[in-house]
Design a protein around this motif. Sequence first.
Motif, PDB file in Angstrom:
ATOM      1  N   GLN A   1      12.853  41.868 129.296  1.00 52.03           N
ATOM      2  CA  GLN A   1      13.592  41.488 130.741  1.00 52.03           C
ATOM      3  C   GLN A   1      13.070  42.106 131.855  1.00 52.03           C
ATOM      4  OE1 GLN A   1      17.517  40.947 130.003  1.00 52.03           O
ATOM      5  NE2 GLN A   1      18.177  40.166 131.731  1.00 52.03           N
ATOM      6  N   TYR A   2      12.895  43.554 131.868  1.00 56.19           N
ATOM      7  CA  TYR A   2      12.723  44.409 132.741  1.00 56.19           C
ATOM      8  C   TYR A   2      11.446  45.141 132.778  1.00 56.19           C
ATOM      9  CZ  TYR A   2      17.697  44.069 133.057  1.00 56.19           C
ATOM     10  OH  TYR A   2      19.171  43.663 133.074  1.00 56.19           O
ATOM     11  N   GLY A   3      10.662  45.160 131.411  1.00 54.42           N
ATOM     12  CA  GLY A   3       9.198  45.561 131.530  1.00 54.42           C
ATOM     13  C   GLY A   3       9.328  46.854 130.913  1.00 54.42           C
ATOM     14  N   LYS A   4       7.998  47.393 130.442  1.00 54.86           N
ATOM     15  CA  LYS A   4       7.982  48.605 129.689  1.00 54.86           C
ATOM     16  C   LYS A   4       8.259  49.947 130.469  1.00 54.86           C
ATOM     17  CE  LYS A   4       4.175  47.704 126.694  1.00 54.86           C
ATOM     18  NZ  LYS A   4       2.912  48.161 125.925  1.00 54.86           N
ATOM     19  N   GLY A   5       8.942  50.740 129.746  1.00 50.95           N
ATOM     20  CA  GLY A   5       9.379  51.936 130.409  1.00 50.95           C
ATOM     21  C   GLY A   5       9.857  53.110 129.288  1.00 50.95           C
ATOM     22  N   ASN A   6      10.370  54.110 129.664  1.00 55.87           N
ATOM     23  CA  ASN A   6      10.723  54.857 128.863  1.00 55.87           C
ATOM     24  C   ASN A   6      12.303  54.865 128.761  1.00 55.87           C
ATOM     25  OD1 ASN A   6      11.239  57.375 127.098  1.00 55.87           O
ATOM     26  ND2 ASN A   6      11.126  58.761 128.600  1.00 55.87           N
ATOM     27  N   TRP A   7      12.734  53.835 127.943  1.00 52.64           N
ATOM     28  CA  TRP A   7      14.200  53.493 128.067  1.00 52.64           C
ATOM     29  C   TRP A   7      15.042  54.531 127.500  1.00 52.64           C
ATOM     30  CZ3 TRP A   7      16.070  49.988 131.054  1.00 52.64           C
ATOM     31  CH2 TRP A   7      15.151  48.968 131.677  1.00 52.64           C
ATOM     32  N   LYS A   8      16.224  54.645 127.954  1.00 53.30           N
ATOM     33  CA  LYS A   8      17.395  55.494 127.512  1.00 53.30           C
ATOM     34  C   LYS A   8      18.586  54.792 127.649  1.00 53.30           C
ATOM     35  CE  LYS A   8      14.939  59.561 129.091  1.00 53.30           C
ATOM     36  NZ  LYS A   8      14.870  60.705 130.175  1.00 53.30           N
ATOM     37  N   LYS A   9      19.542  55.047 126.660  1.00 51.86           N
ATOM     38  CA  LYS A   9      20.920  54.570 126.687  1.00 51.86           C
ATOM     39  C   LYS A   9      21.586  55.635 127.103  1.00 51.86           C
ATOM     40  CE  LYS A   9      24.720  51.835 124.755  1.00 51.86           C
ATOM     41  NZ  LYS A   9      24.932  51.134 123.401  1.00 51.86           N
TER      42      LYS A   9
ATOM     43  N   ALA B   1      21.074  56.915 123.189  1.00 50.86           N
ATOM     44  CA  ALA B   1      19.891  56.728 122.235  1.00 50.86           C
ATOM     45  C   ALA B   1      18.595  56.812 123.362  1.00 50.86           C
ATOM     46  CB  ALA B   1      20.201  55.296 121.558  1.00 50.86           C
ATOM     47  N   VAL B   2      17.528  56.992 122.592  1.00 49.94           N
ATOM     48  CA  VAL B   2      16.263  57.221 123.353  1.00 49.94           C
ATOM     49  C   VAL B   2      15.167  56.479 122.742  1.00 49.94           C
ATOM     50  CG1 VAL B   2      14.688  58.922 124.321  1.00 49.94           C
ATOM     51  CG2 VAL B   2      16.937  59.426 124.164  1.00 49.94           C
ATOM     52  N   GLY B   3      14.427  55.584 123.432  1.00 50.09           N
ATOM     53  CA  GLY B   3      13.274  54.946 122.815  1.00 50.09           C
ATOM     54  C   GLY B   3      13.872  54.196 121.742  1.00 50.09           C
ATOM     55  N   PRO B   4      13.010  54.251 120.523  1.00 48.98           N
ATOM     56  CA  PRO B   4      13.031  53.357 119.409  1.00 48.98           C
ATOM     57  C   PRO B   4      14.420  53.300 118.955  1.00 48.98           C
ATOM     58  CG  PRO B   4      11.783  55.127 118.636  1.00 48.98           C
ATOM     59  CD  PRO B   4      12.019  55.367 120.082  1.00 48.98           C
ATOM     60  N   GLY B   5      15.377  54.375 119.083  1.00 45.50           N
ATOM     61  CA  GLY B   5      16.739  54.324 118.577  1.00 45.50           C
ATOM     62  C   GLY B   5      17.598  53.587 119.157  1.00 45.50           C
ATOM     63  N   ILE B   6      17.293  52.513 120.512  1.00 49.45           N
ATOM     64  CA  ILE B   6      17.919  51.739 121.244  1.00 49.45           C
ATOM     65  C   ILE B   6      17.593  50.333 120.340  1.00 49.45           C
ATOM     66  CG2 ILE B   6      18.199  50.638 123.304  1.00 49.45           C
ATOM     67  CD1 ILE B   6      17.041  52.765 124.653  1.00 49.45           C
TER      68      ILE B   6
ATOM     69  N   GLU C   1      18.538  52.990 131.238  1.00 47.17           N
ATOM     70  CA  GLU C   1      17.797  53.489 132.241  1.00 47.17           C
ATOM     71  C   GLU C   1      16.448  53.799 131.890  1.00 47.17           C
ATOM     72  OE1 GLU C   1      18.113  57.516 134.989  1.00 47.17           O
ATOM     73  OE2 GLU C   1      19.835  56.556 134.172  1.00 47.17           O
ATOM     74  N   ALA C   2      15.383  53.298 132.904  1.00 39.60           N
ATOM     75  CA  ALA C   2      13.947  53.836 132.688  1.00 39.60           C
ATOM     76  C   ALA C   2      13.508  54.405 133.845  1.00 39.60           C
ATOM     77  CB  ALA C   2      13.230  52.611 132.036  1.00 39.60           C
ATOM     78  N   HIS C   3      12.473  55.322 133.552  1.00 49.26           N
ATOM     79  CA  HIS C   3      11.912  55.777 134.858  1.00 49.26           C
ATOM     80  C   HIS C   3      10.994  54.590 135.614  1.00 49.26           C
ATOM     81  CE1 HIS C   3      10.079  58.752 137.420  1.00 49.26           C
ATOM     82  NE2 HIS C   3       8.669  58.200 137.107  1.00 49.26           N
ATOM     83  N   GLY C   4      11.268  54.385 136.789  1.00 46.91           N
ATOM     84  CA  GLY C   4      10.181  53.432 137.753  1.00 46.91           C
ATOM     85  C   GLY C   4      11.059  52.056 137.691  1.00 46.91           C
ATOM     86  N   ILE C   5      12.142  51.992 136.708  1.00 46.93           N
ATOM     87  CA  ILE C   5      12.860  50.783 136.788  1.00 46.93           C
ATOM     88  C   ILE C   5      14.367  50.874 137.208  1.00 46.93           C
ATOM     89  CG2 ILE C   5      13.640  48.922 135.351  1.00 46.93           C
ATOM     90  CD1 ILE C   5      11.037  49.593 133.439  1.00 46.93           C
ATOM     91  N   GLY C   6      15.024  51.840 136.810  1.00 50.60           N
ATOM     92  CA  GLY C   6      16.325  52.429 137.410  1.00 50.60           C
ATOM     93  C   GLY C   6      17.589  51.920 136.353  1.00 50.60           C
TER      94      GLY C   6
END
Length: 78
Positions: free
Chosen positions: A30-38, A16-21, A61-66
């Motif tokens: 918890q971790y901050g804004k980012g381009n989140w992907k499952k 899943a990507v973005g709003p699909g998560i 995973e998110a860019h800049g967060i890990g």
Amino acid sequence: MDFEIVGSISSIEPVAVGPGIRDLPRLRKQYGKGNWKKLKGFATVRLIDGTVHTAELHWYEAHGIGKKEFKIKFPLID
């Protein structure tokens, strides 16, 4: 984590990507804004009892967060 990843993760693909998560608001809080992907992939893991298996892993995973919150999806593949 009740396991250790041994080696690298292979066959990585998005679940899943973005709003699909479903957990997106919690991840951002918890971790901050980012381009989140499952994501999911396969890796060799060592369990607490010392046994080594190949398992399917899921994580966020998110860019800049890990990479965060690894989970083993059963059954283990041997």
